[in-house]
Motif scaffolding. Sequence first.
Motif, PDB file in Angstrom:
ATOM      1  N   ARG A   1       1.381  -1.288  -0.472  1.00 21.63           N
ATOM      2  CA  ARG A   1       0.263   0.359  -0.517  1.00 21.63           C
ATOM      3  C   ARG A   1       0.786   1.173   0.073  1.00 21.63           C
ATOM      4  O   ARG A   1      -0.045   2.284  -0.035  1.00 21.63           O
ATOM      5  CB  ARG A   1      -1.211  -0.028   1.077  1.00 21.63           C
TER       6      ARG A   1
ATOM      7  N   LYS B   1      -3.326  -0.634  -3.786  1.00 21.31           N
ATOM      8  CA  LYS B   1      -3.568   1.142  -3.510  1.00 21.31           C
ATOM      9  C   LYS B   1      -4.467   1.902  -3.953  1.00 21.31           C
ATOM     10  O   LYS B   1      -4.798   3.249  -2.773  1.00 21.31           O
ATOM     11  CB  LYS B   1      -1.753   1.752  -4.254  1.00 21.31           C
ATOM     12  N   GLN B   2      -5.142   1.170  -5.129  1.00 27.14           N
ATOM     13  CA  GLN B   2      -6.265   2.256  -5.090  1.00 27.14           C
ATOM     14  C   GLN B   2      -7.795   1.343  -4.553  1.00 27.14           C
ATOM     15  O   GLN B   2      -8.422   1.126  -4.508  1.00 27.14           O
ATOM     16  CB  GLN B   2      -6.349   1.460  -7.080  1.00 27.14           C
ATOM     17  N   GLN B   3      -7.131  -0.084  -3.892  1.00 24.69           N
ATOM     18  CA  GLN B   3      -8.614  -0.725  -3.226  1.00 24.69           C
ATOM     19  C   GLN B   3      -9.214   0.232  -2.011  1.00 24.69           C
ATOM     20  O   GLN B   3      -8.357   0.468  -1.235  1.00 24.69           O
ATOM     21  CB  GLN B   3      -8.023  -1.924  -2.634  1.00 24.69           C
ATOM     22  N   THR B   4     -10.369  -0.484  -1.606  1.00 19.87           N
ATOM     23  CA  THR B   4     -10.989   1.045  -0.519  1.00 19.87           C
ATOM     24  C   THR B   4     -11.348  -0.345   0.370  1.00 19.87           C
ATOM     25  O   THR B   4     -12.136  -2.027  -0.254  1.00 19.87           O
ATOM     26  CB  THR B   4     -12.227   1.763  -0.915  1.00 19.87           C
ATOM     27  N   PHE B   5     -12.647  -0.513   1.265  1.00 20.20           N
ATOM     28  CA  PHE B   5     -12.839  -1.054   2.491  1.00 20.20           C
ATOM     29  C   PHE B   5     -14.032  -1.543   1.043  1.00 20.20           C
ATOM     30  O   PHE B   5     -14.930  -3.052   1.740  1.00 20.20           O
ATOM     31  CB  PHE B   5     -13.313  -0.337   3.696  1.00 20.20           C
TER      32      PHE B   5
ATOM     33  N   SER C   1     -14.271  -2.096  -2.021  1.00 23.79           N
ATOM     34  CA  SER C   1     -14.035  -2.454  -3.310  1.00 23.79           C
ATOM     35  C   SER C   1     -13.455  -3.911  -2.712  1.00 23.79           C
ATOM     36  O   SER C   1     -13.392  -5.005  -3.561  1.00 23.79           O
ATOM     37  CB  SER C   1     -12.778  -1.602  -4.365  1.00 23.79           C
TER      38      SER C   1
ATOM     39  N   TYR D   1      -8.051  -5.040   5.795  1.00 24.00           N
ATOM     40  CA  TYR D   1      -8.686  -3.453   6.169  1.00 24.00           C
ATOM     41  C   TYR D   1      -7.962  -3.223   7.259  1.00 24.00           C
ATOM     42  O   TYR D   1      -8.215  -1.335   7.487  1.00 24.00           O
ATOM     43  CB  TYR D   1     -10.384  -4.367   6.977  1.00 24.00           C
TER      44      TYR D   1
ATOM     45  N   MET E   1      -5.774  -0.247   5.865  1.00 21.34           N
ATOM     46  CA  MET E   1      -6.744   0.741   5.581  1.00 21.34           C
ATOM     47  C   MET E   1      -7.521   1.133   6.539  1.00 21.34           C
ATOM     48  O   MET E   1      -7.418   3.003   6.582  1.00 21.34           O
ATOM     49  CB  MET E   1      -7.877   0.614   4.875  1.00 21.34           C
TER      50      MET E   1
ATOM     51  N   GLN F   1      -6.227   5.664   7.911  1.00 23.83           N
ATOM     52  CA  GLN F   1      -7.524   6.574   8.159  1.00 23.83           C
ATOM     53  C   GLN F   1      -7.172   6.779   9.321  1.00 23.83           C
ATOM     54  O   GLN F   1      -7.627   7.239   9.996  1.00 23.83           O
ATOM     55  CB  GLN F   1      -8.498   6.082   7.683  1.00 23.83           C
TER      56      GLN F   1
END
Length: 284
Positions: free
Chosen positions: A35, A45-49, A51, A89, A92, A96
């Motif tokens: 990441r 790097k592009q992924q989110t919760f 996705s 998770y 990420m 945040q």
Amino acid sequence: MKSESVPEIKKRQDKGNNANESALSELLSIMRTLRDPTNGCDWDKQQTFASIAPYTIEEAYEVADAIDKGDMADIRDELGDLLFQVVFYAQMGQEQHAFAFDDIARGISAKLRRRHPHIFADENGQVTRAKKGQWESIKAQERIAAGKTEDKSILANVPAGMSPLLRAQKLQQKCAKFGFDWPELAPVLDKLQEEINEVMAEVNAPTPDQSAIEDEIGDVLFSVVNLARHVKVDAQTALRRASNKFEQRFRQVELIAQQQGQTIRDTSLDELEVFWQQAKALSK
């Protein structure tokens, strides 16, 4: 065989714990690297919760499939994939400034202790005697303490995101605990037949309504789950096994057709039925 002393056992356990910590630290480090904004993997790097969520569900099913097959090496590998989802998770969340892996681990540890007061002593060293309904009562207390609006329905906390089959089973189980259930199998079967008849009535209507047909099919599936529950069968497991069995037999049909110099596309339905029966016989 020479018995180990207490210090020797402690030393061996500490060594195993250190190895586990090292393995987890390596995994967390790999995730941070993937990441990394500059040198990380473009996809990661592009992924989110949002996705990643579908992949988490997929990995959980792959664990279940490996367990069903009884392949311990496969189970280990699939559990690794599932663990990686949690680590993803956690990374990420840390980015945040919301939570980190240790927060997840500490949270579940604390929750398990709270929900098992009959096993773990409280701060006063007291162990509470187990009571019926204790688990649900403690969960309700936790929701109030967290400031969440209390949902007093007996169907509270059955996630809408569950697989439809599992959610149907959970809803029925919740209701059954409070007596909303048939005590015998006969009315369950009658209800299933009634729902099948209603499907056919919609299908054979002068102007079939696709939405109505879908609703009735849903009722049939819900009734089948209820039947499975009454005969103490897990509906998801039963359907997974049926799908696996179908796949194995169809692959055998393809092989039989190939041995006959044919493909599925150029084989008649009557021939396919013959091949299917041969495949069934071979699988017994």
